[in-house]
Enzyme design. Structure first.
Site, short mmCIF file in Angstrom:
data_model
loop_
_atom_site.label_atom_id
_atom_site.label_comp_id
_atom_site.label_asym_id
_atom_site.label_seq_id
_atom_site.Cartn_x
_atom_site.Cartn_y
_atom_site.Cartn_z
N GLU A 366 43.83 45.02 43.89
CA GLU A 366 42.30 45.03 43.49
C GLU A 366 41.85 43.81 42.78
O GLU A 366 40.68 43.98 42.13
CB GLU A 366 41.94 46.51 43.11
CG GLU A 366 42.31 47.74 44.03
CD GLU A 366 41.70 48.80 44.09
OE1 GLU A 366 40.54 49.17 43.47
OE2 GLU A 366 42.19 49.90 44.46
N THR A 368 43.09 39.99 41.15
CA THR A 368 43.75 39.89 40.06
C THR A 368 43.09 39.39 38.82
O THR A 368 41.78 39.42 38.83
CB THR A 368 44.81 38.45 40.43
OG1 THR A 368 43.78 37.29 40.33
CG2 THR A 368 45.50 38.42 41.38
#
Ligand SMILES: Cc1cc2nc3c(=O)[nH]c(=O)nc-3n(C[C@H](O)[C@H](O)[C@H](O)COP(=O)(O)OP(=O)(O)OC[C@H]3O[C@@H](n4cnc5c(N)ncnc54)[C@H](O)[C@@H]3O)c2cc1C
Length: 384
Positions: A366, A368
């Site tokens: 979702e 980095t």
């Protein structure tokens, strides 16, 4: 400003804690060793029956309609007991929110009740591709209009819950001539649709109870009514929904970190070296104080982002800050907790090495940590 939970939020968090302790925690180690799939799916069903698969979905679609704060508290509690279950709940809630946010009445009525009541074990979010991870606008999956249908071709990578998801939200390019990100649309694809193929199951470092697979589209025909929102405006949907999802991953990170630190605090009180409990040693106390302070800061960032979202106010910057800070804090907390166990931390009889492996992915999926920093910097520097 006050930090009290409403009665409903307290009740939901308490129910999550109880289900987590009774059903999730006893299964976590088995899942980590590759077993327990049936019990895992049974737990997802029970979680749905208790309202945890649509925490922010409207009641008329079977949701709990309890808001983002309740969602964050729940994912934290579930993740504390079992990260694999926590991530499944987080992503499924995100899928429900996408459908609620941009779906039409027929789409909401068709899919949301099945997600919230557990008819579907989970929902799948198909954005990433082999060549398009941090830069999903570079995706290659195509959707071509053909009469009253679209035909999808392409391959999505690392899709959480793909093996048991009942419905997928899928992003594909509908106008390849459009500027980057402007020709992408979003589709609802039911599991079992011909041409939707669940590919290779990834072997992972952690969160092994949650399936992660390639999802292939080979001449996968969906009706035109599967278009979610407006044609060519799907990328904005992905960006918006990922911001909400990040609150879930931040909460999951906090849950895993708290599990590790709870074990460590109990251990240092018990374990004696040099004729005293480890907890008497100032070096040990400072490690604990630093990690606990970071986790408290993570919690406040999470609650702030959730509260802003619940107020209908902009929250993308705060959600990225929460995800960045909580997931990085979870790396430090799980490694500190392992260190505080000495050799025992490295041995599989204790859950410490599992917590460290489970936490590792939270700075990656979702978005980095580097991508969170890009988002935060963009927001912070906007207008200056
Ligand atoms: C277990 C697991 C579950 C997942 N679940 C899903 C899912 O359900 N649905 C889905 O769509 N995806 C999912 N993903 C995909 C995940 O979101 C991506 O792996 C992640 O966004 C990173 O993309 P990438 O792997 O291509 O890395 P890359 O984008 O190739 O990045 C490699 C490195 O380069 C850095 N980097 C890239 N761009 C920049 C930049 N501009 N500046 C500085 N550094 C940069 C990154 O931070 C990273 O450190 C999952 C992945 C895993 C491993």
């Amino acid at each position: 400003m006050h930090f009290d939970l409403t009665e409903e939020q307290s009740l939901i968090a308490e129910t999550a804690r109880k289900l987590a302790a009774d059903r999730l925690a006893p299964l976590a180690e088995t899942l980590d060793h590759g077993g327990g799939r049936e019990a895992f799916l049974e737990n997802l069903k029970v979680l749905a029956e208790n309202g945890f698969m649509g925490l922010n979905v409207r009641a008329d679609y079977g949701g709990t309609e309890a808001g983002t704060l309740a969602f964050a508290l729940s994912v934290e509690a579930l993740g504390l007991a079992c990260a694999s279950t926590g991530v499944t709940v987080s992503v499924t809630n995100m899928v429900g929110e996408v459908i609620q946010a941009v779906g039409n009445e027929a789409q909401r009525a068709a899919y949301l009740p099945k997600l919230t009541d557990g008819t579907y074990a989970a929902g799948g979010f198909c954005l990433t591709e082999a060549g398009a991870g941090s830069d999903p606008a570079g995706m290659k999956t195509r959707a071509v209009k053909d009469g009253d249908s679209y035909i999808l071709n392409g391959a999505k990578l690392y899709i959480t819950s793909a093996e048991y998801a009942g419905v997928f939200v899928v992003w594909a390019v509908t106008d390849p001539a459009a500027p980057k990100g402007k020709g992408i649309s979003c589709f609802l694809v039911e599991a079992g649709t011909p041409g939707l193929i669940i590919g290779k199951a990834e072997k992972k470092m952690g969160q092994t109870g949650s399936a992660t697979n390639e999802v292939l589209f080979q001449d996968c025909r969906v009706p035109a009514s599967a278009l979610l929102g407006h044609e060519n405006q799907g990328f904005r949907v992905a960006v918006g929904e990922l911001a909400g999802g990040r609150i879930g991953i931040a909460a999951l990170s906090l849950g895993i970190a708290r599990a590790a630190m709870s074990a460590a605090k109990a251990y240092v009180k018990e374990r004696q070296q040099f004729g005293a409990p480890l907890s008497d040693m100032q070096g040990i106390q400072w490690m604990i104080a630093d990690r606990e302070t970071e986790l408290e800061a993570a919690r406040l960032l999470i609650l702030q982002a959730a509260w802003l979202k619940d107020q209908g106010r902009p929250f993308a910057r705060e959600a990225s800050m929460a995800k960045l800070f909580a997931s990085e804090a979870a790396q430090k907390a799980t490694y500190t907790a392992l260190q505080l166990h000495g050799g025992a931390g490295y041995i599989k009889d204790y859950p410490l090495e599992r917590y460290a492996r489970d936490a590792r992915i939270t700075t990656i999926y979702e978005g980095t940590s580097e991508i969170q920093r890009l988002i935060i910097a963009r927001e912070v520097l906007k207008g200056i």
